[in-house]
Design an enzyme around this catalytic site. Sequence first.
Site, PDB file in Angstrom:
ATOM      1  N   ALA A  70      -5.381  -1.644   0.161  1.00 13.46           N
ATOM      2  CA  ALA A  70      -4.812  -2.956   0.485  1.00 13.46           C
ATOM      3  C   ALA A  70      -3.411  -2.764   1.415  1.00 13.46           C
ATOM      4  O   ALA A  70      -2.888  -3.646   1.850  1.00 13.46           O
ATOM      5  CB  ALA A  70      -4.128  -3.341  -1.005  1.00 13.46           C
ATOM      6  N   THR A  71      -2.771  -1.292   1.173  1.00 15.90           N
ATOM      7  CA  THR A  71      -1.856  -1.057   1.939  1.00 15.90           C
ATOM      8  C   THR A  71      -1.956  -1.353   3.352  1.00 15.90           C
ATOM      9  O   THR A  71      -1.210  -1.724   4.388  1.00 15.90           O
ATOM     10  CB  THR A  71      -1.120   0.466   1.761  1.00 15.90           C
ATOM     11  OG1 THR A  71      -0.344   0.146   0.436  1.00 15.90           O
ATOM     12  CG2 THR A  71      -0.081   0.860   2.929  1.00 15.90           C
ATOM     13  N   ASN A 150       2.926  -7.077  -9.732  1.00 12.32           N
ATOM     14  CA  ASN A 150       2.449  -5.911 -10.445  1.00 12.32           C
ATOM     15  C   ASN A 150       3.176  -5.350 -11.549  1.00 12.32           C
ATOM     16  O   ASN A 150       2.591  -4.209 -12.047  1.00 12.32           O
ATOM     17  CB  ASN A 150       2.149  -4.835  -9.157  1.00 12.32           C
ATOM     18  CG  ASN A 150       3.401  -4.528  -8.393  1.00 12.32           C
ATOM     19  OD1 ASN A 150       3.905  -5.645  -8.004  1.00 12.32           O
ATOM     20  ND2 ASN A 150       3.639  -3.522  -8.392  1.00 12.32           N
ATOM     21  N   SER A 200      -7.980  -4.735  -3.479  1.00 14.18           N
ATOM     22  CA  SER A 200      -8.116  -3.397  -3.467  1.00 14.18           C
ATOM     23  C   SER A 200      -9.211  -2.882  -4.441  1.00 14.18           C
ATOM     24  O   SER A 200      -9.394  -3.762  -5.496  1.00 14.18           O
ATOM     25  CB  SER A 200      -6.734  -2.916  -4.035  1.00 14.18           C
ATOM     26  OG  SER A 200      -6.962  -1.540  -3.846  1.00 14.18           O
ATOM     27  N   THR A 238     -14.991   4.965  11.542  1.00 20.14           N
ATOM     28  CA  THR A 238     -16.488   5.029  10.583  1.00 20.14           C
ATOM     29  C   THR A 238     -16.278   4.490   9.208  1.00 20.14           C
ATOM     30  O   THR A 238     -15.335   5.107   8.625  1.00 20.14           O
ATOM     31  CB  THR A 238     -17.227   6.328  10.714  1.00 20.14           C
ATOM     32  OG1 THR A 238     -17.178   6.819  11.934  1.00 20.14           O
ATOM     33  CG2 THR A 238     -18.392   6.276   9.766  1.00 20.14           C
ATOM     34  N   CYS A 325       3.842   2.960  -7.175  1.00 22.54           N
ATOM     35  CA  CYS A 325       4.107   3.369  -5.803  1.00 22.54           C
ATOM     36  C   CYS A 325       5.475   3.737  -5.764  1.00 22.54           C
ATOM     37  O   CYS A 325       5.936   4.395  -4.836  1.00 22.54           O
ATOM     38  CB  CYS A 325       3.822   2.474  -4.820  1.00 22.54           C
ATOM     39  SG  CYS A 325       2.133   1.939  -4.590  1.00 22.54           S
TER      40      CYS A 325
END
Length: 379
Positions: A70-71, A150, A200, A238, A325
């Site tokens: 998600a970041t 969050n 995420s 990739t 975080c």
Amino acid sequence: MKIYLDNAATTRPCEPAISACFACMAENYGNPSSLHRMGLDAENAVTEARKAIAAALVCDPECITFTSGATECNNTIIFGAAEKMGKRKKKIVISSIEHPSVAKPAKYLEEHGFEVVRIDPMRNGEISAEDFISAVDGNTFLVSCMLVNNETGAINPVRKIFSAVKRAYPDCFTHCDAVQGFLKLPIKASDLCADFITVSAHKVHALKGVGAMYTKKGVKIPPLMYGGGQEKSMRSGTESVPLISAFGAAARALMPTMNSAYENAEAINEYLNSKLKKLPFVTINSTAENKSPFITNFSVEGIRSEIMLHFLESRDIYVSSGSACSKGAHSSVLTAMGISDRLADSAIRVSISRITEKQEIDALIEALEEGHSSLAKTR
């Protein structure tokens, strides 16, 4: 027995996700860009995962781009929107309670000549749609508002905000970080009126290292990274087939039981709150009327968060003091809500999952009582 109540930070991978990941590592390990059969098999695994994430967001699979998390999604959207629109418009409107992966890119742009308006929440943690909408003007090129906070679980009126913005300023980009709502609340991309949505994997019982970005059809921004042109050139590099396949497997496994999981979370949350309200040393910070039952924030008065957190850990109970975080830093979310430093310094976040049981809540309450009694004596 470990009692894990930090699911807003990360979740225990479910068996379908683990099995899908292992199968891709052990057998389906081709490069999805390769032209041979093994490459095609890997590409098919990515395609099936894309369909699963799209089904969860009720959108076309072509709208889904896989990233490292998600970041990366949030950074791609914010910097991409700024690169595309920044020569003509210079204003961004966000909430002041966004995740750091939104708040810090916005801060960076602010330091480089952009105007950033931050909308504070009300005392209960919710964002006022009216405050948000009134801050947007013709110079605004991006609005960003998370769906579920969050730290407190407050659900924001994203649809109301975005639909009003789009009516007044159709070319303004709308972005929703839906990480804490995905596969917990019903989310239909078109209903949110969002140009971009971020989700995420490791928050929904899949694995760390993969996320997905919804982009509305017809909306285009420059990529954050350039390279081999994977993911329609929006995310070169990739693809991590094992992680992407696990994400899709988790989505397929969770979707059929999403409603019953929500009902169970409501029951567990109600039980938790009823127990917390009986503790005279606890103040509940998650008071939003519109709130996710998966997250509850409260303060144990007189005991610093880190001290109580480690006491609970000694009893094999795992919670957090806020956003993972932030690594224990003072909560900007609680400060923005107007909560005192005294309460913010003693805040605990309990975040449950679809497998949390009432006896785990009983163990938490017992440990909180024991911890408050013993820690208060040593102050």
